[in-house]
Design an enzyme around this catalytic site. Structure first.
Site, mmCIF file in Angstrom:
data_model
loop_
_atom_site.group_PDB
_atom_site.id
_atom_site.type_symbol
_atom_site.label_atom_id
_atom_site.label_comp_id
_atom_site.label_asym_id
_atom_site.label_seq_id
_atom_site.Cartn_x
_atom_site.Cartn_y
_atom_site.Cartn_z
ATOM 1 N N ALA A 1 0.817 -1.220 0.000
ATOM 2 C CA ALA A 1 0.000 0.000 0.000
ATOM 3 C C ALA A 1 0.847 1.264 0.000
ATOM 4 O O ALA A 1 0.496 2.256 -0.631
ATOM 5 C CB ALA A 1 -0.932 -0.003 1.212
ATOM 6 N N GLU A 2 1.965 1.234 0.717
ATOM 7 C CA GLU A 2 2.780 2.431 0.888
ATOM 8 C C GLU A 2 3.620 2.768 -0.340
ATOM 9 O O GLU A 2 3.698 3.924 -0.739
ATOM 10 C CB GLU A 2 3.706 2.269 2.106
ATOM 11 C CG GLU A 2 2.995 2.294 3.447
ATOM 12 C CD GLU A 2 2.570 3.686 3.855
ATOM 13 O OE1 GLU A 2 2.938 4.666 3.184
ATOM 14 O OE2 GLU A 2 1.853 3.793 4.865
#
Length: 199
Positions: free
Chosen positions: A99-100
């Protein structure tokens, strides 16, 4: 934290990381006196710190992560090591990293977060990360931060993830709930979905 204290903290973390390693671990001191720890040394000056062994138990997570993202396998060994040192689930680290940064160790956000786990400068300093673009340092720092957030929010994963994204103060400001920020409202379900898909 002084530079001497930060260096001592990083050295301790490096030794813990090395003790958990399953691959060969190399170390060198850079021009600024910071320790650089890696399992893939490049250039001169690296010394073998620990000779590791292959960990076949990591294969299921690596296989699952590979199914989720093509670059996950490359980073799976360092994620496994950081997970063991920090005492967090490797699948959770994969979920956060996807996600990051989508497994891009050179990723930089508009707010200045950097690396695989998108560490802000203050967070990096807090956990003795001298180079946020070094994948080993970045993942270990992020794993330790997640560990502390989980402890702070009594193991409530969604709140820990909200704090990772929006800051610990934001979760407290909204009474121990996920802050009503559009980014955080998207982020927490995204990481939870990633995490469930790896379990």
């Amino acid at each position: 934290m002084t530079s001497t204290t930060a260096r001592s903290v990083f050295l301790l973390l490096a030794l813990l990381w090395a003790a958990a390693a399953q691959a060969d671990v190399y170390v060198k001191e850079d021009a600024d006196g910071a320790l650089v720890l890696t399992d893939a040394p490049g250039g001169e000056g690296f010394e073998l710190l620990l000779r590791g062994e292959r960990d076949t138990a990591a294969a299921p997570v690596a296989a699952a992560a590979r199914a989720e993202h093509p670059s996950a396998q490359q980073h799976a060994p360092r994620i496994e090591r950081a997970a063991r040192v920090a005492g967090v689930d490797a699948s959770l680290l994969h979920a956060v990293i996807r996600a990051e940064s989508a497994y891009n160790p050179r990723a930089v956000s508009p707010k200045g977060a950097a690396g695989l786990m998108q560490l802000m400068p203050a967070t990096a300093r807090r956990y003795g990360v001298a180079d946020r673009f070094d994948p080993d340092q970045n993942v270990l720092g992020g794993a330790l931060y997640l560990r502390d957030l989980l402890a702070r929010f009594d193991g409530q994963l969604e709140l820990a993830l909200a704090a990772y994204n929006a800051g610990e103060g934001a979760v407290q400001k909204y009474g121990g709930r996920i802050p009503p920020y559009a980014e955080t409202q998207r982020y927490v379900p995204q990481v939870m979905h990633n995490y469930r898909s790896l379990q």
